[in-house]
Design a protein around this motif. Structure first.
Motif, PDB file in Angstrom:
ATOM      1  N   LYS A  28       2.942  -6.224  -7.048  1.00  0.00           N
ATOM      2  CA  LYS A  28       2.395  -4.935  -6.603  1.00  0.00           C
ATOM      3  C   LYS A  28       3.316  -4.292  -5.574  1.00  0.00           C
ATOM      4  N   VAL A  29       3.840  -5.108  -4.673  1.00  0.00           N
ATOM      5  CA  VAL A  29       4.768  -4.591  -3.676  1.00  0.00           C
ATOM      6  C   VAL A  29       6.018  -4.036  -4.348  1.00  0.00           C
ATOM      7  N   LEU A  30       6.592  -4.785  -5.295  1.00  0.00           N
ATOM      8  CA  LEU A  30       7.812  -4.350  -5.966  1.00  0.00           C
ATOM      9  C   LEU A  30       7.584  -3.073  -6.766  1.00  0.00           C
ATOM     10  N   GLN A  31       6.412  -2.941  -7.359  1.00  0.00           N
ATOM     11  CA  GLN A  31       6.078  -1.698  -8.057  1.00  0.00           C
ATOM     12  C   GLN A  31       6.016  -0.530  -7.077  1.00  0.00           C
ATOM     13  N   GLY A  32       5.398  -0.797  -5.917  1.00  0.00           N
ATOM     14  CA  GLY A  32       5.304   0.238  -4.886  1.00  0.00           C
ATOM     15  C   GLY A  32       6.668   0.639  -4.360  1.00  0.00           C
ATOM     16  N   VAL A  33       7.581  -0.334  -4.247  1.00  0.00           N
ATOM     17  CA  VAL A  33       8.933  -0.038  -3.774  1.00  0.00           C
ATOM     18  C   VAL A  33       9.648   0.882  -4.756  1.00  0.00           C
ATOM     19  N   SER A  34       9.486   0.638  -6.042  1.00  0.00           N
ATOM     20  CA  SER A  34      10.121   1.507  -7.049  1.00  0.00           C
ATOM     21  C   SER A  34       9.619   2.944  -6.915  1.00  0.00           C
ATOM     22  N   LYS A  35       8.338   3.107  -6.659  1.00  0.00           N
ATOM     23  CA  LYS A  35       7.776   4.451  -6.482  1.00  0.00           C
ATOM     24  C   LYS A  35       8.319   5.095  -5.210  1.00  0.00           C
ATOM     25  N   LEU A  36       8.461   4.295  -4.156  1.00  0.00           N
ATOM     26  CA  LEU A  36       8.992   4.810  -2.894  1.00  0.00           C
ATOM     27  C   LEU A  36      10.438   5.281  -3.066  1.00  0.00           C
ATOM     28  N   ILE A  37      11.243   4.502  -3.784  1.00  0.00           N
ATOM     29  CA  ILE A  37      12.641   4.884  -4.023  1.00  0.00           C
ATOM     30  C   ILE A  37      12.714   6.164  -4.837  1.00  0.00           C
ATOM     31  N   ALA A  38      11.840   6.298  -5.837  1.00  0.00           N
ATOM     32  CA  ALA A  38      11.832   7.507  -6.669  1.00  0.00           C
ATOM     33  C   ALA A  38      11.526   8.738  -5.819  1.00  0.00           C
ATOM     34  N   LYS A  39      10.697   8.545  -4.799  1.00  0.00           N
ATOM     35  CA  LYS A  39      10.325   9.665  -3.922  1.00  0.00           C
ATOM     36  C   LYS A  39      11.445  10.004  -2.944  1.00  0.00           C
ATOM     37  N   GLU A  40      12.066   8.969  -2.351  1.00  0.00           N
ATOM     38  CA  GLU A  40      13.068   9.190  -1.313  1.00  0.00           C
ATOM     39  C   GLU A  40      14.476   9.390  -1.866  1.00  0.00           C
ATOM     40  N   ARG A  41      14.737   8.859  -3.065  1.00  0.00           N
ATOM     41  CA  ARG A  41      16.078   8.981  -3.645  1.00  0.00           C
ATOM     42  C   ARG A  41      15.987   9.547  -5.063  1.00  0.00           C
ATOM     43  N   PRO A  42      15.618  10.810  -5.165  1.00  0.00           N
ATOM     44  CA  PRO A  42      15.500  11.425  -6.508  1.00  0.00           C
ATOM     45  C   PRO A  42      16.844  11.512  -7.231  1.00  0.00           C
ATOM     46  N   ASP A  43      17.932  11.301  -6.483  1.00  0.00           N
ATOM     47  CA  ASP A  43      19.262  11.342  -7.097  1.00  0.00           C
ATOM     48  C   ASP A  43      19.546  10.123  -7.955  1.00  0.00           C
ATOM     49  N   LEU A  44      18.768   9.069  -7.755  1.00  0.00           N
ATOM     50  CA  LEU A  44      19.000   7.817  -8.488  1.00  0.00           C
ATOM     51  C   LEU A  44      18.241   7.801  -9.810  1.00  0.00           C
ATOM     52  N   PRO A  45      18.745   7.034 -10.792  1.00  0.00           N
ATOM     53  CA  PRO A  45      17.942   6.798 -12.006  1.00  0.00           C
ATOM     54  C   PRO A  45      16.659   6.046 -11.617  1.00  0.00           C
ATOM     55  N   LYS A  46      15.744   5.939 -12.539  1.00  0.00           N
ATOM     56  CA  LYS A  46      14.519   5.197 -12.266  1.00  0.00           C
ATOM     57  C   LYS A  46      14.863   3.745 -11.936  1.00  0.00           C
ATOM     58  N   ILE A  47      14.453   3.306 -10.757  1.00  0.00           N
ATOM     59  CA  ILE A  47      14.772   1.956 -10.310  1.00  0.00           C
ATOM     60  C   ILE A  47      13.653   1.002 -10.715  1.00  0.00           C
ATOM     61  N   GLU A  48      14.037  -0.026 -11.457  1.00  0.00           N
ATOM     62  CA  GLU A  48      13.089  -1.050 -11.873  1.00  0.00           C
ATOM     63  C   GLU A  48      13.556  -2.410 -11.345  1.00  0.00           C
ATOM     64  N   SER A  49      12.610  -3.249 -11.049  1.00  0.00           N
ATOM     65  CA  SER A  49      12.954  -4.611 -10.625  1.00  0.00           C
ATOM     66  C   SER A  49      12.482  -5.589 -11.691  1.00  0.00           C
ATOM     67  N   ARG A  50      13.276  -6.618 -11.866  1.00  0.00           N
ATOM     68  CA  ARG A  50      12.972  -7.634 -12.869  1.00  0.00           C
ATOM     69  C   ARG A  50      13.132  -9.023 -12.260  1.00  0.00           C
ATOM     70  N   ILE A  51      12.139  -9.862 -12.444  1.00  0.00           N
ATOM     71  CA  ILE A  51      12.294 -11.267 -12.057  1.00  0.00           C
ATOM     72  C   ILE A  51      13.100 -11.925 -13.168  1.00  0.00           C
ATOM     73  N   ALA A  52      14.160 -12.623 -12.776  1.00  0.00           N
ATOM     74  CA  ALA A  52      15.139 -13.073 -13.757  1.00  0.00           C
ATOM     75  C   ALA A  52      15.138 -14.585 -13.941  1.00  0.00           C
ATOM     76  N   GLY A  53      15.611 -14.985 -15.121  1.00  0.00           N
ATOM     77  CA  GLY A  53      16.030 -16.360 -15.368  1.00  0.00           C
ATOM     78  C   GLY A  53      14.978 -17.445 -15.322  1.00  0.00           C
ATOM     79  N   GLY A  54      15.234 -18.408 -14.422  1.00  0.00           N
ATOM     80  CA  GLY A  54      14.467 -19.650 -14.415  1.00  0.00           C
ATOM     81  C   GLY A  54      12.982 -19.475 -14.204  1.00  0.00           C
ATOM     82  N   TRP A  55      12.590 -18.512 -13.384  1.00  0.00           N
ATOM     83  CA  TRP A  55      11.166 -18.295 -13.142  1.00  0.00           C
ATOM     84  C   TRP A  55      10.456 -17.897 -14.428  1.00  0.00           C
ATOM     85  N   VAL A  56      11.065 -17.001 -15.197  1.00  0.00           N
ATOM     86  CA  VAL A  56      10.457 -16.550 -16.450  1.00  0.00           C
ATOM     87  C   VAL A  56      10.380 -17.712 -17.436  1.00  0.00           C
ATOM     88  N   ARG A  57      11.474 -18.435 -17.547  1.00  0.00           N
ATOM     89  CA  ARG A  57      11.528 -19.597 -18.450  1.00  0.00           C
ATOM     90  C   ARG A  57      10.426 -20.604 -18.121  1.00  0.00           C
TER      91      ARG A  57
END
Length: 508
Positions: A28-57
Motif C-alpha cells: 500500500k505504501v509503495l502504491q501511494g509512493v507511485s501516486k505521489l511521484i506522478a503528482k510531484e514529477r509529471p515529467d517522468l513516465p508512470k513509475i511502478e515498483s516491482r518486488i523482484a526475484g527470490g521473494w516472488v519465487r
C-alpha cells in the motif's frame, strides 16, 4: 485490496502469492509512493515498483521470504526511497534513514542500491536495468535503465526472473517460462546458457546451488554448456575464488548438499571448484566420486547413531567429506611440506582459518582413529590410549571419529553408490558399531572433556621433583603425567610425583 495473486502454468497448475499483513501494508505504501511521484514529477513516465526475484519465487512455492528487493522503472533506487519518506511525512508517519550503497563491480555489486526499513522490514530499492558484458570479465561494462522485460532476461535463471507488480498486484513472467519451470521443477537460464555462462560463469555455480536447494533438474542445455571447455576456462579466469567459495558454502548449508556435489561431479567441475594446489609433492588426489560418496555417507549417517549432533557439526563433516580426495596428499609451502587440504580450503574455496584448522585436525585424526578402532576390536583400549588421542584432537574428537567412520566405509565399500541410501540399511553396520563403541567408551571412561584437563603436576614442579633444570625433557614428563592421570582417575598429587620418580629412575 486483493492480497492473492495467481500464476497459472501451461498445464493449468495454479500457484498463488499470499501476502502477509506486513507485506500488504508495504505494498500500500509503495502504491501511494507511485501516486505521489506522478503528482510531484509529471515529467517522468508512470513509475511502478516491482518486488523482484527470490521473494516472488519463494512466495509462489509457498515459502516465506524476508528479502524484499524492489525494482523501479525510470528512477534510481535512492531517489525512489526519498519519495517513500515524503509519503510517510505526508501521512504523519516517522521517516527512516536511507543507506545509499554505491555500485562496487569488484564485489558483484553492479548497481547503486538504497536500503531502508518499512515497518521494521528491510527493503532494498534499485532501478530496472539492462547489462552489456565484454570478453574477459564477468563485470558488466555498460549498465543502463532497462524495461522490466530486459531486466528479467539479464537474470540468471527463469525462476529468479519473476516480478510482482505492486501497482497491478500481478505476477509478471516476462520470460514466459518462470512459472512453468517452478511448476515442473526445472532450472533454466533466461537465454542461451552458453552465452549466459560466457558473460558470467558464476551463473553455472548458481544454477547448481538453486537446483540443489529446491531439488530441481538442470536443463540439458545447461549441462552441455557447463561442460564446454570455453566455459570452464571462463569460470577459472573470470570468477574470483571468493565468489565460488561463497556459493559453495551456501550449498553445504542448504537442504540438499549431496545433490550439489553430485552435480559438480557430473558436470566435471570438481577440479575447478575444489581446485588442487599446484605444488603437490606427494600423494595422489582421489577422483571426485570419492567426495560424492563421502557426502552421501554423511547424509546416510543422519539416520544412524553417528549422525551429526547439530547443524555446525554437519557442516564440518560435509566440508571434510567434500575435500576427502586430498587426504594423505602433501604440498609444499615456503619450502616446507604441508597437508594439501589446508591449501585447498584456503585458496580454492576461501574458507575461514577456523575451517582450515577444523578440517586439518579431522584429517590428522583419521588414520590414528582407524588404527584405534581396529585395536579396540582385538583388545579393549586403555583409558589413557583413548584419552591421549582425545587430547590431541581437542573438542573435535567426536566429529573426527564420525568422519573416520565415513572414510572406512569408503575403503571397505568403494563401489557402492551412497546417494541411494535405501539399500544401505545393513551395509556398514559392523563398521558403524566399531566407531559407535569408541564414542561410548569415551563416555564410560568419563574423558569426554579430558582435552581441557590441567596437569596434576606442572612441568616446573616435575623438574624440581627430579632435580632437573627446565628443558626438552619437560615435554616428555608432561606426557607421562597425563597418561598417569588418565590411568589413575582417583590418584593424588603425591602419588603422581612418586610415579614420575619411578618412571625417571627406570628410564635412567
Amino acid at each position: 485490496m486483493n492480497d492473492k495473486v495467481y500464476g497459472v502454468a501451461k498445464n493449468g497448475a495454479v500457484m498463488k502469492v499470499e501476502l502477509t499483513e506486513l507485506e500488504t501494508k508495504i505494498c500500500k505504501v509503495l502504491q501511494g509512493v507511485s501516486k505521489l511521484i506522478a503528482k510531484e514529477r509529471p515529467d517522468l513516465p508512470k513509475i511502478e515498483s516491482r518486488i523482484a526475484g527470490g521473494w516472488v519465487r519463494d512466495k509462489l512455492l509457498g515459502k516465506e521470504c524476508h528479502d524484499l528487493d524492489v525494482a523501479v522503472n525510470d528512477l534510481m533506487g535512492y531517489e525512489f526511497a526519498t519519495f517513500v519518506n515524503k509519503y510517510f511525512e505526508s501521512h504523519d508517519h516517522s521517516t527512516r534513514s536511507i543507506a545509499k550503497i554505491d555500485s562496487n563491480p569488484e564485489k558483484s555489486k553492479h548497481l547503486e542500491t538504497a536500503t531502508t526499513k518499512l515497518f521494521d522490514q528491510e527493503v532494498d530499492f534499485c532501478n530496472l536495468r539492462t547489462e552489456v558484458y565484454e570478453p574477459g570479465s564477468r563485470i558488466p561494462s555498460h549498465i543502463t535503465f532497462g524495461t522490466p522485460k530486459e531486466d528479467a532476461y539479464r537474470r540468471d535463471i527463469t525462476i529468479n526472473s519473476l516480478f510482482y507488480n505492486v501497482n497491478t498486484m500481478q505476477v509478471e513472467d516476462f520470460t514466459k517460462c518462470g512459472i512453468q519451470d517452478l511448476t515442473d521443477g526445472i532450472i533454466r537460464t533466461t537465454f542461451s546458457p552458453f552465452v549466459s555462462f560466457r558473460d558470467d560463469p558464476l551463473r553455472i555455480i548458481r544454477c547448481i546451488r538453486f537446483a540443489s536447494r529446491f531439488g530441481f533438474e538442470l536443463t540439458t542445455e545447461i549441462c552441455e554448456a557447463a561442460k564446454h571447455p570455453e566455459i570452464k576456462g571462463a569460470l577459472i579466469s573470470k570468477v574470483s575464488r571468493e565468489r565460488i567459495g561463497t556459493e559453495f558454502d551456501k550449498m553445504m548449508k542448504g537442504p540438499h548438499p549431496l545433490l550439489s556435489i553430485q552435480l559438480i561431479h557430473q558436470l566435471e567441475l570438481y577440479p575447478i571448484v575444489i581446485q588442487a594446489p599446484s605444488n603437490i609433492i606427494s600423494g595422489n588426489v582421489a577422483e571426485s566420486k570419492v567426495a560424492v560418496n563421502a557426502v552421501g555417507i554423511v547424509c546416510w549417517l543422519g539416520n544412524k547413531l553417528l549422525k551429526p549432533s547439530n547443524a555446525a557439526e554437519k557442516r564440518r563433516m560435509l566440508l571434510s567429506a567434500c575435500v576427502l580426495p586430498f587426504l594423505g596428499v602433501t604440498a609444499e609451502q615456503k619450502k616446507k611440506p604441508v597437508p594439501a587440504v589446508g591449501l585447498v580450503l584456503r585458496d580454492a574455496i576461501k574458507t575461514t582459518n577456523a575451517d582450515m584448522n577444523i578440517v586439518s585436525t579431522i584429517f590428522h585424526g583419521i588414520p590414528i582413529l582407524q588404527q584405534l578402532a581396529q585395536t579396540n576390536t582385538e583388545r579393549k583400549l586403555k583409558r589413557s590410549e583413548l584419552g591421549m588421542v582425545i587430547r590431541d584432537l581437542g573438542a573435535l574428537w567426536e566429529t573426527a571419529i564420525k568422519c573416520t567412520a565415513v572414510k572406512e566405509l569408503l575403503d571397505i565399500y568403494p563401489e557402492i553408490d551412497w546417494s541411494n541410501t535405501e539399500e544401505k540399511i545393513e551395509v556398514g553396520k559392523e563398521i558403524c558399531q566399531k566407531y559407535e563403541e569408541l564414542i561410548k567408551m569415551v563416555e564410560d571412561y568419563g574423558i569426554k572433556e579430558c582435552y581441557q584437563w590441567k596437569y596434576m603436576v606442572d612441568g616446573k614442579r616435575a623438574a624440581q621433583v627430579l632435580g632437573l633444570k627446565p628443558g626438552p625433557h619437560v615435554t616428555e614428563l608432561l606426557k607421562v603425567i597425563m597418561i598417569w592421570q588418565l590411568e589413575n582417575p582417583n590418584g593424588t598429587k603425591e602419588e603422581c610425583e612418586r610415579a614420575i620418580k619411578e618412571y625417571w629412575s627406570n628410564k635412567n
